[in-house]
Design an enzyme around this catalytic site. Structure first.
Site, PDB file in Angstrom:
ATOM      1  N   GLU A  27      49.718  44.659  -2.618  1.00  0.00           N
ATOM      2  CA  GLU A  27      49.211  46.024  -2.126  1.00  0.00           C
ATOM      3  C   GLU A  27      50.626  46.240  -1.893  1.00  0.00           C
ATOM      4  O   GLU A  27      51.359  46.391  -2.022  1.00  0.00           O
ATOM      5  CB  GLU A  27      48.855  45.688  -1.034  1.00  0.00           C
ATOM      6  CG  GLU A  27      49.780  45.007   0.292  1.00  0.00           C
ATOM      7  CD  GLU A  27      50.236  45.920   1.121  1.00  0.00           C
ATOM      8  OE1 GLU A  27      50.121  46.669   1.906  1.00  0.00           O
ATOM      9  OE2 GLU A  27      50.015  45.401   2.447  1.00  0.00           O
ATOM     10  N   LYS A 161      48.177  41.506  12.365  1.00  0.00           N
ATOM     11  CA  LYS A 161      50.068  42.188  12.803  1.00  0.00           C
ATOM     12  C   LYS A 161      49.480  41.963  14.491  1.00  0.00           C
ATOM     13  O   LYS A 161      48.657  42.557  14.863  1.00  0.00           O
ATOM     14  CB  LYS A 161      50.048  43.849  11.928  1.00  0.00           C
ATOM     15  CG  LYS A 161      49.867  43.595  10.888  1.00  0.00           C
ATOM     16  CD  LYS A 161      51.068  44.841  10.392  1.00  0.00           C
ATOM     17  CE  LYS A 161      50.271  45.369   9.758  1.00  0.00           C
ATOM     18  NZ  LYS A 161      49.417  45.693   8.744  1.00  0.00           N
TER      19      LYS A 161
HETATM   20  N1  PSU Z   1      51.476  43.757   6.119  1.00  0.00           N
HETATM   21  C1  PSU Z   1      52.552  43.546   6.536  1.00  0.00           C
HETATM   22  N2  PSU Z   1      53.022  45.455   6.834  1.00  0.00           N
HETATM   23  C2  PSU Z   1      52.374  46.240   6.434  1.00  0.00           C
HETATM   24  C3  PSU Z   1      50.934  45.574   5.879  1.00  0.00           C
HETATM   25  C4  PSU Z   1      50.333  44.541   5.994  1.00  0.00           C
HETATM   26  O1  PSU Z   1      53.302  42.492   6.579  1.00  0.00           O
HETATM   27  O2  PSU Z   1      52.686  47.545   6.047  1.00  0.00           O
HETATM   28  C5  PSU Z   1      50.001  47.213   5.785  1.00  0.00           C
HETATM   29  C6  PSU Z   1      48.944  46.898   4.518  1.00  0.00           C
HETATM   30  O3  PSU Z   1      48.952  47.248   4.105  1.00  0.00           O
HETATM   31  C7  PSU Z   1      47.786  47.386   5.745  1.00  0.00           C
HETATM   32  C8  PSU Z   1      48.404  48.682   6.799  1.00  0.00           C
HETATM   33  O4  PSU Z   1      46.168  47.740   5.100  1.00  0.00           O
HETATM   34  O5  PSU Z   1      49.318  47.774   6.735  1.00  0.00           O
HETATM   35  C9  PSU Z   1      46.964  48.568   8.144  1.00  0.00           C
HETATM   36  O6  PSU Z   1      47.691  50.173   8.196  1.00  0.00           O
HETATM   37  P1  PSU Z   1      46.641  50.189   9.469  1.00  0.00           P
HETATM   38  O7  PSU Z   1      46.391  49.761  10.332  1.00  0.00           O
HETATM   39  O8  PSU Z   1      46.921  52.282   9.427  1.00  0.00           O
HETATM   40  O9  PSU Z   1      44.979  50.476   8.874  1.00  0.00           O
END
Ligand code: PSU
Ligand code: MN
Length: 309
Positions: A27, A161
């Protein structure tokens, strides 16, 4: 019906797929929103390198000039990493970004869409999005979770996360019927830390076991992704209790500044990194690389099993 006007496979990835070689989808929201410059581009390149070292072809995914591209070239990746104002895409805004012809990075949700459409079987990220803390008041649940239900990939990560409500996220995965497989761990990891007690559906020691579980799910007509969770490398993991205080502080700042929507996660990651003096960033960089290696081994095992049939 997928249109070639809006979707493009690079030559290398297309050839790899048609000859049955293993491919790993990567990604780009990590690159544009998750990591600061210059580590963002360095890490993206390193991830591709690790995947190649393991005998697989990397397919880094992003949106440029009105197309969702699977297999960004070096210059295209550089353009995403360096251009200001690249949009973070998920399933709700990707059409708008493609229609506008402006650059976009793919979060896990749009990466799963692209990988599944291309016929890739394995996607790697750092940590998935999930149920945000305080969801009772602000209903914020990442579109990553819904995309996992819709698109069939083996998705490798370090859990959700830790800025999220990890316990609620784990529950939600079960509710949606997403198998959670612990890579050499019996517990759902905490992204930056280890030592949490949340369960996984199975623990595996090898890539072949992951492929068998994913295959068994598929054999029952279940079309969800399989989530493979690995601990962050132990040398770079941070103590969970210390991190907890820092995350609370970052969440208060987000609340005070009225940060909402797609901006929440990048804001929190950035603040946690600043408040840990860059330590959480080092953890993040190490775990992404480690996940790439695991993902590549699983992709190789998947290609082997496909080529046998
Ligand atoms: N993993 C990481 N850093 C990131 C992400 C994942 O170590 O920035 C990103 C991924 O692209 C994931 C996004 O889909 O964070 C999630 O964002 P949200 O909580 O707005 O859905
Ligand atoms: Mn959200």
């Amino acid at each position: 019906m997928i249109s070639s006007r809006t979707f493009r496979l690079s030559e290398e990835v297309g050839e790899a797929l048609s000859s049955g070689r293993p491919v790993v989808a990567l990604e780009t929201t990590i690159v544009t929103h998750g990591l600061p410059s210059p580590q963002n581009l360095e890490t993206a390149r390193d991830c591709e390198h690790i995947v190649r070292e393991e005998g697989c072809i990397p397919a880094t995914i992003g949106v440029l000039d009105g197309q969702l591209i699977v297999g960004l070239g070096n210059e295209e990746l550089e353009c995403l990493a360096h251009s200001p104002g690249v949009s973070k895409t998920n399933l709700s805004n990707i059409g708008a970004i493609i229609a506008a012809g402006t650059p976009g990075s793919t979060s896990v949700s749009t990466t799963l869409l692209a990988a599944d459409t291309a016929g890739i079987g394995v996607t790697v990220t750092g940590g998935i999005g999930g149920v945000h803390r305080g969801y009772g008041e602000h209903f914020d649940v990442s579109s990553d979770l819904f995309a996992m239900q819709r698109f069939r990939q083996i998705l490798v990560c370090c859990g959700a996360k830790s800025i999220l409500d990890v316990e609620a996220t784990r529950e939600q995965l079960e509710t949606q019927g997403i198998p959670v497989v612990g890579w050499r761990t019996e517990h759902f990891p905490l992204f930056y830390s280890v030592g949490n007690r949340l369960s996984v559906d199975a623990t595996v020691n090898s890539a072949e076991e992951v492929v068998r579980i994913h295959g068994a799910q598929g054999g029952l007509g279940l079309s969800t992704s399989t989530l493979v969770v690995a601990d962050p490398p132990s040398k770079s993991a941070l103590p969970a209790d210390r991190l907890e205080e820092i995350i609370e502080g970052a969440l208060s700042e987000a609340e005070a500044q009225g940060v909402t929507g797609r901006e929440v996660t990048p804001f929190l990651l950035d603040r946690v990194s600043a408040m840990t003096g860059g330590e959480s960033l080092r953890t993040n960089l190490a775990l992404i690389r480690n996940n790439c290696r695991i993902g590549a081994r699983i992709a190789a095992a998947l290609a082997n099993s496909r080529n046998k049939v």
